[in-house]
Design a protein around this motif. Sequence first.
Motif, mmCIF file in Angstrom:
data_model
loop_
_atom_site.group_PDB
_atom_site.id
_atom_site.type_symbol
_atom_site.label_atom_id
_atom_site.label_comp_id
_atom_site.label_asym_id
_atom_site.label_seq_id
_atom_site.Cartn_x
_atom_site.Cartn_y
_atom_site.Cartn_z
ATOM 1 N N ALA A 9 -45.262 29.999 75.768
ATOM 2 C CA ALA A 9 -44.853 29.607 77.120
ATOM 3 C C ALA A 9 -44.250 28.205 77.113
ATOM 4 N N LEU A 10 -44.849 27.279 76.381
ATOM 5 C CA LEU A 10 -44.320 25.918 76.299
ATOM 6 C C LEU A 10 -42.960 25.891 75.613
ATOM 7 N N MET A 11 -42.791 26.699 74.572
ATOM 8 C CA MET A 11 -41.500 26.758 73.895
ATOM 9 C C MET A 11 -40.433 27.317 74.827
ATOM 10 N N ALA A 12 -40.760 28.345 75.559
ATOM 11 C CA ALA A 12 -39.801 28.933 76.498
ATOM 12 C C ALA A 12 -39.432 27.937 77.586
ATOM 13 N N LEU A 13 -40.421 27.222 78.100
ATOM 14 C CA LEU A 13 -40.184 26.229 79.140
ATOM 15 C C LEU A 13 -39.306 25.102 78.624
ATOM 16 N N SER A 14 -39.603 24.608 77.435
ATOM 17 C CA SER A 14 -38.806 23.507 76.899
ATOM 18 C C SER A 14 -37.400 23.969 76.548
ATOM 19 N N ALA A 15 -37.248 25.185 76.074
ATOM 20 C CA ALA A 15 -35.910 25.708 75.774
ATOM 21 C C ALA A 15 -35.085 25.823 77.040
ATOM 22 N N THR A 16 -35.709 26.243 78.131
ATOM 23 C CA THR A 16 -35.014 26.363 79.399
ATOM 24 C C THR A 16 -34.543 25.003 79.879
ATOM 25 N N SER A 17 -35.410 23.988 79.820
ATOM 26 C CA SER A 17 -35.045 22.679 80.346
ATOM 27 C C SER A 17 -33.996 22.000 79.481
ATOM 28 N N VAL A 18 -33.954 22.293 78.177
ATOM 29 C CA VAL A 18 -32.973 21.688 77.300
ATOM 30 C C VAL A 18 -31.569 22.191 77.634
ATOM 31 N N THR A 19 -31.445 23.419 78.079
ATOM 32 C CA THR A 19 -30.134 23.976 78.351
ATOM 33 C C THR A 19 -29.663 23.755 79.785
ATOM 34 N N ALA A 20 -30.415 23.063 80.582
ATOM 35 C CA ALA A 20 -30.044 22.829 81.976
ATOM 36 C C ALA A 20 -29.201 21.562 82.092
ATOM 37 N N GLN A 21 -28.233 21.608 82.997
ATOM 38 C CA GLN A 21 -27.499 20.389 83.354
ATOM 39 C C GLN A 21 -28.334 19.609 84.345
ATOM 40 N N THR A 22 -28.263 18.299 84.246
ATOM 41 C CA THR A 22 -28.909 17.444 85.230
ATOM 42 C C THR A 22 -27.819 16.611 85.891
ATOM 43 N N VAL A 23 -27.767 16.670 87.220
ATOM 44 C CA VAL A 23 -26.744 15.956 87.972
ATOM 45 C C VAL A 23 -27.427 15.068 89.000
ATOM 46 N N GLU A 112 -26.338 21.138 78.630
ATOM 47 C CA GLU A 112 -27.306 20.054 78.465
ATOM 48 C C GLU A 112 -26.782 18.695 78.933
ATOM 49 N N THR A 113 -25.645 18.665 79.578
ATOM 50 C CA THR A 113 -25.023 17.416 80.020
ATOM 51 C C THR A 113 -25.775 16.788 81.185
ATOM 52 N N VAL A 114 -25.834 15.451 81.175
ATOM 53 C CA VAL A 114 -26.392 14.681 82.289
ATOM 54 C C VAL A 114 -25.231 13.933 82.942
ATOM 55 N N VAL A 115 -25.118 14.081 84.266
ATOM 56 C CA VAL A 115 -24.001 13.506 85.012
ATOM 57 C C VAL A 115 -24.523 12.660 86.162
ATOM 58 N N LEU A 116 -23.884 11.533 86.392
ATOM 59 C CA LEU A 116 -24.098 10.736 87.598
ATOM 60 C C LEU A 116 -22.821 10.807 88.408
ATOM 61 N N ILE A 117 -22.947 11.136 89.691
ATOM 62 C CA ILE A 117 -21.812 11.157 90.606
ATOM 63 C C ILE A 117 -22.087 10.141 91.701
ATOM 64 N N GLY A 154 -28.033 27.932 84.623
ATOM 65 C CA GLY A 154 -27.394 29.219 84.905
ATOM 66 C C GLY A 154 -27.027 29.275 86.375
ATOM 67 N N GLY A 155 -27.524 30.273 87.068
ATOM 68 C CA GLY A 155 -27.244 30.419 88.490
ATOM 69 C C GLY A 155 -28.268 29.764 89.390
ATOM 70 N N SER A 156 -29.325 29.184 88.814
ATOM 71 C CA SER A 156 -30.361 28.582 89.660
ATOM 72 C C SER A 156 -30.178 27.074 89.767
ATOM 73 N N VAL A 157 -30.578 26.550 90.919
ATOM 74 C CA VAL A 157 -30.490 25.118 91.187
ATOM 75 C C VAL A 157 -31.847 24.642 91.690
ATOM 76 N N MET A 158 -32.371 23.602 91.056
ATOM 77 C CA MET A 158 -33.588 22.967 91.539
ATOM 78 C C MET A 158 -33.196 21.560 91.985
ATOM 79 N N ALA A 159 -33.561 21.203 93.202
ATOM 80 C CA ALA A 159 -33.181 19.903 93.756
ATOM 81 C C ALA A 159 -34.409 19.047 94.018
ATOM 82 N N THR A 160 -34.257 17.770 93.710
ATOM 83 C CA THR A 160 -35.246 16.765 94.063
ATOM 84 C C THR A 160 -34.497 15.644 94.762
ATOM 85 N N VAL A 161 -34.927 15.309 95.964
ATOM 86 C CA VAL A 161 -34.300 14.227 96.718
ATOM 87 C C VAL A 161 -35.331 13.122 96.861
#
Length: 172
Positions: A9-23, A112-117, A154-161
């Motif tokens: 479960a930890l490997m799957a979770l970390s693999a998912t977060s590594v492939t996510a873009q952070t904006v 895996e890109t991190v972007v500041l806008i 992928g198609g999901s978006v998680m937002a933190t404000v």
Amino acid sequence: MKRLLLAAALMALSATSVTAQTVYIVRHAEKADGGSDPVLSAAGLERADALAAALTDAHPDLILVSPMQRTALTAAPTAAHHGVTPVAVPFDEGVQGQVDATVARVRALPPETVVLIVGHSNTVPLIARGLGYAEAADMPDCEFSRLTRLTLNGGSVMATVMPYGRRDDCPA
């Protein structure tokens, strides 16, 4: 067996977060005056430094700004800290064109890109919505402290404000 399941479960979770873009999306900091292309005020310079402090561990690969100097000045301390040169996205096709071009640039980047806008009160919510955060609230002219972090997987978006820097003078 439980350890094996936990490890999987930890490997799957970390693999998912590594492939996510952070904006990260923010509005430019407080401006000095009402001119057509003003610099930042003392409070704005302080907020730009607060943004850099808030993003110390973010390590942006790309920083997108508008052609207005207040967005570049807001991004400058973060850019200097991370050794990234901000890229201006022009208003050639108007506000919606700039928003669309910004969203397209982000969507074309590796996962895996991190972007500041750094945008404006009228573009920040539109960019967030364009990237899939449909609930992005409009911004009043007095709001400068909103930092939106989107995790695009992928198609999901998680937002933190969250706020950063000193509190805004906006009525609650």
